[in-house]
Design an enzyme around this catalytic site. Structure first.
Site, short mmCIF file in Angstrom:
data_model
loop_
_atom_site.label_atom_id
_atom_site.label_comp_id
_atom_site.label_asym_id
_atom_site.label_seq_id
_atom_site.Cartn_x
_atom_site.Cartn_y
_atom_site.Cartn_z
N SER A 130 0.81 -1.21 0.00
CA SER A 130 0.00 0.00 0.00
C SER A 130 0.85 1.27 0.00
O SER A 130 1.98 1.29 0.52
CB SER A 130 -0.91 0.01 1.24
OG SER A 130 -1.56 1.26 1.38
N TYR A 155 -2.37 5.60 -4.13
CA TYR A 155 -3.36 6.66 -3.95
C TYR A 155 -2.81 7.91 -4.62
O TYR A 155 -1.65 8.27 -4.42
CB TYR A 155 -3.58 6.97 -2.46
CG TYR A 155 -4.28 5.92 -1.67
CD1 TYR A 155 -5.59 5.55 -1.95
CD2 TYR A 155 -3.64 5.30 -0.59
CE1 TYR A 155 -6.24 4.60 -1.18
CE2 TYR A 155 -4.29 4.35 0.18
CZ TYR A 155 -5.59 4.00 -0.13
OH TYR A 155 -6.23 3.07 0.63
N THR A 181 -5.98 2.96 -6.66
CA THR A 181 -7.20 2.95 -5.85
C THR A 181 -7.93 4.27 -6.02
O THR A 181 -7.36 5.34 -5.81
CB THR A 181 -6.86 2.70 -4.37
OG1 THR A 181 -6.27 1.40 -4.26
CG2 THR A 181 -8.11 2.74 -3.51
N LYS A 271 -8.60 -0.14 -8.83
CA LYS A 271 -9.23 -0.75 -7.66
C LYS A 271 -10.26 0.21 -7.05
O LYS A 271 -9.97 1.38 -6.84
CB LYS A 271 -8.18 -1.10 -6.61
CG LYS A 271 -8.71 -1.80 -5.37
CD LYS A 271 -7.55 -2.16 -4.44
CE LYS A 271 -8.02 -2.88 -3.20
NZ LYS A 271 -8.81 -2.01 -2.31
N HIS A 295 -13.70 -1.06 -0.84
CA HIS A 295 -12.66 -0.75 0.15
C HIS A 295 -12.91 -1.49 1.47
O HIS A 295 -12.65 -0.97 2.56
CB HIS A 295 -12.59 0.76 0.41
CG HIS A 295 -11.21 1.26 0.67
ND1 HIS A 295 -10.41 1.81 -0.31
CD2 HIS A 295 -10.46 1.31 1.79
CE1 HIS A 295 -9.25 2.18 0.20
NE2 HIS A 295 -9.24 1.88 1.48
#
Length: 404
Positions: A130, A155, A181, A271, A295
């Site tokens: 992540s 992100y 994402t 995503k 999520h």
């Protein structure tokens, strides 16, 4: 009267305080690992993993959807051998699931992302790191071998240059897939975290101090290992929700995906897709795959349930792009259901973290093994000997699970 000589072979006494290996071996389900994790982890960390947004309706519905699957077994099939391998984004995977990107993972257990990545490498499945990871991109790459398949989850921040710097670092470190994402324009209302007073890094409130007395091993480990730090930011003082709101860019649009596609040398997967229309538009943009995901129920409460959305998305996009799915997976049978309804691949988040909290790296191994054995057993009972044989004929969504 019972004769002692005949009774003695039937009596087995176990040690009163079993070690970690025995406790993990006793765990037969992901729910068992969750309970072990709850007992071993302070509430602030456990609730961050276990919780969802607002009233947590989305997460309950996602799990209920899997419970409302009815399997349709075929009989008299040769299932002596079962092949669980599949191809995901052009490369083989030993199992049809990988480890989803999770943030603040070393807060759950200090081995953190490295434990998950090493377990994934042993199992022959992908691991996704992540943006909010607590292990640096380069450190994760160094901790895994040449056979590891690492993905990077991005992100988009308001500071685009920092986002691009992360993308370039992941490419240089050999990560082969970029998970973009797109469902976090702002942070969801994580009420458990707010009530627990969770900050980043964790602070010890009076309640936390009392809880620490019941979880001394976790706190000792936390306080005697490397301080919690983040792979993509220097430091933050505040809640998770405040950090998301301050960092993430609510102006991100479809044009940004085209821009990233040109920058990233590997595969690009989006995503957080939650409608058929968005899936169709992404197929037209040329991305390599999508993840149907809300999520983990941690953003919009009452969001669409990925499993319920899956058949309509598959019918719309056909074979134009790969469809992956997450949210709510707690059993190998859940993975079978998703594959039968049209997903190519699935991702596990909480299921992996429960194993991590329950027993570190061996706990992650145990979580993967539980799901693997459940997957194989379900396939055999369905009369299926290979992943590619699964199809809509093997499952039915019960009426209660249908929306609209």
């Amino acid at each position: 009267m019972p004769r002692p000589r005949e009774l003695a072979p039937l009596v087995r006494f176990e040690r009163p305080f079993p070690g970690l290996a025995r406790r993990l071996a006793r765990a037969q389900t992901i729910w068992d690992l969750r309970e072990l994790a709850r007992k071993r982890t302070p509430r602030v960390a456990f609730d961050y993993t276990d919780g969802a947004a607002d009233e947590e309706i989305t997460l309950r519905r996602a799990r209920q959807a899997f419970e409302d699957i009815e399997f349709r077994p075929a009989i008299l099939r040769n299932v002596a051998e079962t092949d669980t391998t599949t191809t995901v984004l052009g490369k083989p995977a030993a199992l049809p699931f990988g480890i989803a990107p999770t943030g603040f993972t070393r807060m759950m257990r200090t081995e953190g992302e490295i434990a998950g990545a090493r377990a994934a490498e042993r199992a022959g499945i992908p691991f996704a790191l992540s943006t909010m990871a607590t292990t640096a991109i380069e450190d994760l790459a160094a901790a895994t071998g040449p056979g590891a398949r690492n993905w990077f989850q991005l992100y988009m921040w308001k500071d685009r240059e920092r986002s691009l710097a992360l993308v370039d670092r992941a490419a240089r470190a050999g990560f082969d897939t970029l998970l973009v994402t797109v469902d976090v324009p702002v942070g969801g209302a994580r009420l458990r975290d707010a009530r627990n007073g969770m900050t980043v890094p964790p602070s010890i409130t009076l309640g936390g101090a009392l809880d620490a007395l019941r979880k001394p091993r976790w706190w000792w480990d936390f306080l005697t290992t490397e301080p919690l730090a983040f792979a993509s930011l220097d430091r933050w003082s505040g809640t998770v929700g405040q950090m998301l709101d301050a960092m993430f860019d609510p102006t991100v649009g479809f044009d940004d995906l085209v821009w990233l596609r040109e920058r990233w040398p590997g595969r690009v997967v989006v995503k957080g897709v939650q409608t058929v229309a968005d899936a169709k538009r992404l197929a037209g943009l040329g991305v390599d795959g999508i993840v149907l995901s809300n999520h983990g129920g941690r953003q919009l409460d009452r969001a669409p349930v990925p499993l319920q959305l899956l058949p309509a998305v598959r019918a719309e996009v056909g074979d134009d792009l790969e469809i992956h799915l997450d949210t709510g997976i707690m059993h190998g049978g859940d993975i079978v259901a998703a594959l039968a309804l049209g997903a190519r691949f699935t991702l596990i988040g909480r299921a992996y973290l429960y194993g991590l909290m329950a027993g570190g790296e061996p706990g992650v191994d145990r979580a993967i093994e539980i799901l693997r054995s459940q997957l194989i057993r379900t396939m055999k009972l369905l009369g299926v000997s290979a992943i590619e044989e699964l199809g809509p004929a093997h499952v039915r969504l019960l009426d209660r699970a249908r929306s609209g």
